[in-house]
Design a protein around this motif. Structure first.
Motif, PDB file in Angstrom:
ATOM      1  N   UNK A  18       0.820  -1.210   0.000  1.00  0.00           N
ATOM      2  CA  UNK A  18       0.000   0.000   0.000  1.00  0.00           C
ATOM      3  C   UNK A  18       0.857   1.263   0.000  1.00  0.00           C
ATOM      4  N   UNK A  19       1.945   1.254   0.757  1.00  0.00           N
ATOM      5  CA  UNK A  19       2.848   2.408   0.786  1.00  0.00           C
ATOM      6  C   UNK A  19       3.473   2.645  -0.587  1.00  0.00           C
ATOM      7  N   UNK A  20       3.935   1.571  -1.227  1.00  0.00           N
ATOM      8  CA  UNK A  20       4.541   1.715  -2.542  1.00  0.00           C
ATOM      9  C   UNK A  20       3.494   2.173  -3.559  1.00  0.00           C
ATOM     10  N   UNK A  21       2.307   1.618  -3.470  1.00  0.00           N
ATOM     11  CA  UNK A  21       1.224   2.025  -4.384  1.00  0.00           C
ATOM     12  C   UNK A  21       0.944   3.520  -4.260  1.00  0.00           C
ATOM     13  N   UNK A  22       0.800   4.010  -3.044  1.00  0.00           N
ATOM     14  CA  UNK A  22       0.551   5.448  -2.837  1.00  0.00           C
ATOM     15  C   UNK A  22       1.691   6.288  -3.401  1.00  0.00           C
ATOM     16  N   UNK A  23       2.916   5.853  -3.150  1.00  0.00           N
ATOM     17  CA  UNK A  23       4.064   6.588  -3.659  1.00  0.00           C
ATOM     18  C   UNK A  23       4.108   6.620  -5.181  1.00  0.00           C
ATOM     19  N   UNK A  24       3.797   5.502  -5.806  1.00  0.00           N
ATOM     20  CA  UNK A  24       3.812   5.443  -7.269  1.00  0.00           C
ATOM     21  C   UNK A  24       2.698   6.291  -7.873  1.00  0.00           C
ATOM     22  N   UNK A  25       1.533   6.275  -7.262  1.00  0.00           N
ATOM     23  CA  UNK A  25       0.436   7.104  -7.764  1.00  0.00           C
ATOM     24  C   UNK A  25       0.754   8.589  -7.602  1.00  0.00           C
ATOM     25  N   UNK A  26       1.407   8.942  -6.503  1.00  0.00           N
ATOM     26  CA  UNK A  26       1.840  10.330  -6.323  1.00  0.00           C
ATOM     27  C   UNK A  26       2.886  10.688  -7.381  1.00  0.00           C
ATOM     28  N   UNK A  27       3.819   9.790  -7.632  1.00  0.00           N
ATOM     29  CA  UNK A  27       4.839  10.019  -8.653  1.00  0.00           C
ATOM     30  C   UNK A  27       4.196  10.219 -10.022  1.00  0.00           C
ATOM     31  N   UNK A  28       3.210   9.411 -10.333  1.00  0.00           N
ATOM     32  CA  UNK A  28       2.511   9.532 -11.608  1.00  0.00           C
ATOM     33  C   UNK A  28       1.853  10.903 -11.735  1.00  0.00           C
ATOM     34  N   UNK A  29       1.235  11.380 -10.672  1.00  0.00           N
ATOM     35  CA  UNK A  29       0.616  12.700 -10.684  1.00  0.00           C
ATOM     36  C   UNK A  29       1.631  13.820 -10.872  1.00  0.00           C
ATOM     37  N   UNK A  30       2.770  13.695 -10.222  1.00  0.00           N
ATOM     38  CA  UNK A  30       3.831  14.701 -10.358  1.00  0.00           C
ATOM     39  C   UNK A  30       4.344  14.722 -11.798  1.00  0.00           C
ATOM     40  N   UNK A  31       4.631  13.548 -12.334  1.00  0.00           N
ATOM     41  CA  UNK A  31       5.170  13.469 -13.684  1.00  0.00           C
ATOM     42  C   UNK A  31       4.163  13.958 -14.718  1.00  0.00           C
ATOM     43  N   UNK A  32       2.892  13.680 -14.501  1.00  0.00           N
ATOM     44  CA  UNK A  32       1.852  14.082 -15.454  1.00  0.00           C
ATOM     45  C   UNK A  32       1.758  15.589 -15.611  1.00  0.00           C
ATOM     46  N   UNK A  74      12.974  15.080  -7.328  1.00  0.00           N
ATOM     47  CA  UNK A  74      14.013  14.747  -6.352  1.00  0.00           C
ATOM     48  C   UNK A  74      13.429  14.440  -4.983  1.00  0.00           C
ATOM     49  N   UNK A  75      12.385  15.154  -4.595  1.00  0.00           N
ATOM     50  CA  UNK A  75      11.807  14.987  -3.263  1.00  0.00           C
ATOM     51  C   UNK A  75      10.887  13.776  -3.142  1.00  0.00           C
ATOM     52  N   UNK A  76      10.135  13.452  -4.198  1.00  0.00           N
ATOM     53  CA  UNK A  76       9.085  12.443  -4.067  1.00  0.00           C
ATOM     54  C   UNK A  76       9.269  11.200  -4.936  1.00  0.00           C
ATOM     55  N   UNK A  77       9.973  11.344  -6.059  1.00  0.00           N
ATOM     56  CA  UNK A  77      10.095  10.205  -6.971  1.00  0.00           C
ATOM     57  C   UNK A  77      11.411   9.466  -6.764  1.00  0.00           C
ATOM     58  N   UNK A  78      12.508  10.191  -6.711  1.00  0.00           N
ATOM     59  CA  UNK A  78      13.804   9.532  -6.575  1.00  0.00           C
ATOM     60  C   UNK A  78      13.903   8.652  -5.326  1.00  0.00           C
ATOM     61  N   UNK A  79      13.306   9.035  -4.185  1.00  0.00           N
ATOM     62  CA  UNK A  79      13.354   8.117  -3.031  1.00  0.00           C
ATOM     63  C   UNK A  79      12.658   6.776  -3.285  1.00  0.00           C
ATOM     64  N   UNK A  80      11.660   6.747  -4.162  1.00  0.00           N
ATOM     65  CA  UNK A  80      11.000   5.478  -4.496  1.00  0.00           C
ATOM     66  C   UNK A  80      11.921   4.547  -5.272  1.00  0.00           C
ATOM     67  N   UNK A  81      12.898   5.131  -5.952  1.00  0.00           N
ATOM     68  CA  UNK A  81      13.750   4.347  -6.836  1.00  0.00           C
ATOM     69  C   UNK A  81      14.667   3.383  -6.092  1.00  0.00           C
ATOM     70  N   UNK A  82      14.748   3.472  -4.770  1.00  0.00           N
ATOM     71  CA  UNK A  82      15.506   2.466  -4.015  1.00  0.00           C
ATOM     72  C   UNK A  82      14.839   1.094  -4.155  1.00  0.00           C
ATOM     73  N   UNK A  83      13.567   1.089  -4.535  1.00  0.00           N
ATOM     74  CA  UNK A  83      12.830  -0.169  -4.720  1.00  0.00           C
ATOM     75  C   UNK A  83      12.867  -0.659  -6.162  1.00  0.00           C
ATOM     76  N   UNK A  84      13.488   0.129  -7.065  1.00  0.00           N
ATOM     77  CA  UNK A  84      13.533  -0.236  -8.479  1.00  0.00           C
ATOM     78  C   UNK A  84      14.510  -1.378  -8.718  1.00  0.00           C
TER      79      UNK A  84
END
Length: 109
Positions: A18-32, A74-84
């Motif tokens: 759920x945490x990863x899902x929320x982060x990815x959806x937030x990332x998608x919104x930022x990128x969009x 840098x603030x919201x997407x790059x930290x998710x990339x530790x899971x990539x």
């Protein structure tokens, strides 16, 4: 340009997913909201629920790189990339009648 980033949730429990899902959806919104955005999706693997994917489409590689390098990136997407997963993620779209890039790796930086 097409970007396919596969990520592994840090645990197999629902909270990690759920945490990863929320982060990815937030990332998608930022990128969009960034210039050069064409489209994107968040998905979860049907056989392995700890495996996720973030796919995005861009007008060109520069737009994608500027979006990731933005303050929000840098603030919201790059930290998710530790899971990539450690694998190439950027692809050119193959269309009839277009030339493809040369067949050699691009240097980083």
């Amino acid at each position: 340009m097409l970007v396919v980033t596969r990520l592994r949730a840090p645990g197999s429990d629902e909270v990690a997913g759920d945490d990863l899902r929320r982060g990815l959806l937030q990332a998608l919104g930022i990128l969009a909201a960034k210039p050069g955005w064409v489209g994107g999706d968040v998905g979860r693997n049907v056989d392995d629920p700890t495996l996720w994917v973030l796919t995005t489409r861009w007008e060109n590689v520069g737009s994608y790189r500027r979006a990731l390098g933005s303050y929000e990136g840098k603030m919201h997407i790059q930290p998710l990339m530790v899971h990539a997963l450690d694998e190439p993620s950027a692809y050119e779209v193959v269309e009839e009648g277009t030339d493809l890039n040369e067949a050699h790796p691009r240097s980083i930086g």
